[in-house]
Scaffold this motif. Structure first.
Motif, PDB file in Angstrom:
ATOM      1  N   LEU A   4       0.813  -1.217  -0.046  1.00  0.00           N
ATOM      2  CA  LEU A   4      -0.020  -0.021   0.170  1.00  0.00           C
ATOM      3  C   LEU A   4       0.655   1.271   0.071  1.00  0.00           C
ATOM      4  O   LEU A   4       0.681   2.263  -0.779  1.00  0.00           O
ATOM      5  N   ALA A   5       2.058   1.187   0.830  1.00  0.00           N
ATOM      6  CA  ALA A   5       2.919   2.460   1.061  1.00  0.00           C
ATOM      7  C   ALA A   5       3.343   2.663  -0.486  1.00  0.00           C
ATOM      8  O   ALA A   5       3.785   3.619  -1.003  1.00  0.00           O
ATOM      9  N   LYS A   6       3.825   1.580  -1.066  1.00  0.00           N
ATOM     10  CA  LYS A   6       4.336   1.874  -2.525  1.00  0.00           C
ATOM     11  C   LYS A   6       3.611   2.266  -3.430  1.00  0.00           C
ATOM     12  O   LYS A   6       3.967   2.989  -4.330  1.00  0.00           O
ATOM     13  N   GLY A   7       2.386   1.940  -3.480  1.00  0.00           N
ATOM     14  CA  GLY A   7       1.396   2.545  -4.082  1.00  0.00           C
ATOM     15  C   GLY A   7       1.287   4.251  -4.055  1.00  0.00           C
ATOM     16  O   GLY A   7       0.933   4.863  -4.898  1.00  0.00           O
ATOM     17  N   HIS A   8       1.701   4.623  -3.036  1.00  0.00           N
ATOM     18  CA  HIS A   8       1.555   6.055  -2.654  1.00  0.00           C
ATOM     19  C   HIS A   8       2.803   6.716  -3.326  1.00  0.00           C
ATOM     20  O   HIS A   8       2.542   7.903  -3.781  1.00  0.00           O
ATOM     21  N   VAL A   9       3.854   6.148  -3.577  1.00  0.00           N
ATOM     22  CA  VAL A   9       5.046   6.409  -4.159  1.00  0.00           C
ATOM     23  C   VAL A   9       4.659   6.459  -5.539  1.00  0.00           C
ATOM     24  O   VAL A   9       5.082   7.545  -6.071  1.00  0.00           O
ATOM     25  N   GLY A  61       1.589   1.330 -13.204  1.00  0.00           N
ATOM     26  CA  GLY A  61       2.276   0.099 -13.090  1.00  0.00           C
ATOM     27  C   GLY A  61       2.541  -0.416 -11.745  1.00  0.00           C
ATOM     28  O   GLY A  61       3.366  -1.219 -11.480  1.00  0.00           O
ATOM     29  N   TRP A  62       1.532  -0.617 -11.013  1.00  0.00           N
ATOM     30  CA  TRP A  62       1.529  -0.834  -9.544  1.00  0.00           C
ATOM     31  C   TRP A  62       0.603  -2.152  -9.540  1.00  0.00           C
ATOM     32  O   TRP A  62      -0.400  -1.697  -9.881  1.00  0.00           O
ATOM     33  N   LYS A  63       1.217  -2.796  -8.706  1.00  0.00           N
ATOM     34  CA  LYS A  63       0.307  -4.051  -8.159  1.00  0.00           C
ATOM     35  C   LYS A  63       1.110  -4.781  -7.042  1.00  0.00           C
ATOM     36  O   LYS A  63       2.116  -4.506  -6.877  1.00  0.00           O
ATOM     37  N   THR A  64       0.066  -5.419  -6.240  1.00  0.00           N
ATOM     38  CA  THR A  64       0.401  -6.002  -4.996  1.00  0.00           C
ATOM     39  C   THR A  64       1.575  -7.021  -5.214  1.00  0.00           C
ATOM     40  O   THR A  64       1.290  -7.841  -6.211  1.00  0.00           O
ATOM     41  N   THR A  65       2.615  -7.133  -4.394  1.00  0.00           N
ATOM     42  CA  THR A  65       3.546  -8.477  -4.558  1.00  0.00           C
ATOM     43  C   THR A  65       3.564  -9.239  -3.470  1.00  0.00           C
ATOM     44  O   THR A  65       3.917 -10.448  -3.431  1.00  0.00           O
ATOM     45  N   LEU A  66       3.099  -9.012  -2.032  1.00  0.00           N
ATOM     46  CA  LEU A  66       2.993  -9.555  -1.030  1.00  0.00           C
ATOM     47  C   LEU A  66       1.691 -10.318  -0.968  1.00  0.00           C
ATOM     48  O   LEU A  66       0.805  -9.683  -1.057  1.00  0.00           O
ATOM     49  N   THR A  67       1.707 -11.505  -0.209  1.00  0.00           N
ATOM     50  CA  THR A  67       0.859 -12.475  -0.176  1.00  0.00           C
ATOM     51  C   THR A  67       0.289 -12.387   1.374  1.00  0.00           C
ATOM     52  O   THR A  67       0.525 -11.824   2.350  1.00  0.00           O
ATOM     53  N   ILE A  68      -0.813 -12.998   1.465  1.00  0.00           N
ATOM     54  CA  ILE A  68      -1.449 -13.428   2.735  1.00  0.00           C
ATOM     55  C   ILE A  68      -0.586 -13.910   3.688  1.00  0.00           C
ATOM     56  O   ILE A  68      -0.691 -13.333   5.015  1.00  0.00           O
TER      57      ILE A  68
END
Ligand SMILES: NC(=O)c1ccc[n+]([C@@H]2O[C@H](COP(=O)([O-])OP(=O)(O)OC[C@H]3O[C@@H](n4cnc5c(N)ncnc54)[C@H](O)[C@@H]3O)[C@@H](O)[C@H]2O)c1
Length: 336
Positions: A238-243, A308-315
């Motif tokens: 989520l934090a990376k999405g802000h950057v 170009g943002w998407k999540t990479t970390l899993t549950i």
């Protein structure tokens, strides 16, 4: 860029400060500590190995905030500060409207007066109300179930009106789904006051033995196993999405969902949490909670395509990092 981060000692703000500094931005934090602790600042400084300018100021205090703008030249603002408990907002609507809306208006007013080019606003999936998933940014907004939700819908409206008279300003409205997890260092994370409202912090407290068991509200929804399905997102993603929004959004208002695009049920979360952390989560199925919907997850096509943002970390990562943070500090030394 030099970025003002309001609410920067809170859960999402603190993780975003780390990502900003790791991406060569400089940061000034303003927070009134209403829902955070000053120790977070030293934990952040340990993580990023530099000191971070901090002002303990209430954003509704325009005079005090004006001084911050006079002392610093900002290229952008990420506005996290706000009260965020849905349940509490029903009990205290005036406090929520006053704090969240006046803060937003004061910050955006000063952004204009001091010609700040970029503004990022923390919104929420709650603005969609009760509509079928996947939820797309193009959907009409529906009435939300709480004053908290209304402060997000109104905050978005205020920013859209500002954009009409200030078309060069780059405004990103980011609608978060369910942020969970903690920094992998275990130095920052979330520790809500009192009994947590949200599933993952609640599970963590049950795993630790602070709470006896987890109540699951309904197992007769039309979902994979009958329990509610939500879109969980690791707070570091989520934090990376802000950057990404700060760096890429140019002018006008741009609205993006920040979620994983996938739904996970309550039972699936419990199973993964138990497995990853080798702990037991006692639970009981109870009646549905009024206002809850069966399924809520994001359509993330727009943010994937444009930022170009998407999540990479899993549950698994979310469960492991939350537990790691919980284990690292006992309650007397907790930072959030
Ligand atoms: N965590 C979630 O599940 C979630 C979901 C959707 C949207 N959001 C939004 O994201 C933002 C950040 O959420 P969070 O989980 O980090 O919350 P948080 O409570 O951990 O952080 C918010 C910070 O803002 C500060 N603050 C509040 N009012 C202030 C004021 N008037 N002046 C100065 N500081 C003030 C608090 O002290 C706190 O440190 C909030 O706007 C929240 O509504 C959060």
């Amino acid at each position: 860029m030099n970025i003002l981060v309001t609410g920067g000692l809170g859960f999402i703000g603190s993780h975003t400060v780390v990502e900003l500094i790791e991406n060569s931005h400089t940061v000034v934090i303003v927070d009134n500590l209403i829902n955070s602790k000053i120790e977070v600042l030293s934990h952040l400084e340990t993580l990023v190995k530099q000191s971070i300018p901090f002002y303990q100021i209430d954003l509704t205090d325009e005079e005090a905030l004006t001084q911050v703008f006079e002392e610093n030249k900002f290229d952008g603002i990420i506005h996290f500060a706000g009260l965020k408990s849905v349940g509490e907002s029903v009990e205290k609507p005036i406090e929520y409207y006053l704090n969240n809306l006046v803060s937003t208006m004061v910050v955006i007013k000063l952004a204009q007066e001091f010609s700040v080019g970029k503004f990022v606003f923390s919104s929420s999936a709650t603005v969609y109300g009760d509509q079928d998933s996947p939820l797309r940014e193009t959907l009409d907004l529906k009435e939300t179930t709480s004053p908290y939700g209304e402060t997000k819908t109104m905050g978005e409206r205020i920013l859209k009106d500002i954009a009409k008279i200030n078309p060069k300003l780059a405004i990103s409205i980011l609608r978060y789904f369910n942020p969970v997890g903690a920094h992998p260092s275990g130095l920052i994370g979330e520790n809500p006051n009192g009994i947590p409202n949200n599933l993952m912090p609640y599970i963590t407290k049950v795993a630790k033995g602070d709470l006896k068991q987890l109540d699951i509200f309904g197992d007769d929804y039309d979902t994979i196993d009958g329990t509610g399905v939500r879109d969980y997102i690791h707070v570091v993603d989520l934090a990376k999405g802000h950057v990404a929004a700060l760096e890429l959004v140019e002018s006008g208002v741009h609205t993006y969902n920040l979620g994983s695009g996938k739904g996970t049920s309550v039972l699936e979360i419990i199973i993964i949490f138990q497995k990853v952390n080798s702990v037991k989560i006692p639970y009981k199925i109870v009646r549905r909670r009024s206002g809850d919907i069966a399924t809520c997850f994001a359509d993330v096509t727009k943010v994937n395509d444009e930022l170009g943002w998407k999540t990479t970390l899993t549950i698994e990562d979310m469960c492991r990092d939350m537990w790691n943070f919980e284990m690292k500090f006992d309650n007397s030394t907790r930072v959030l």
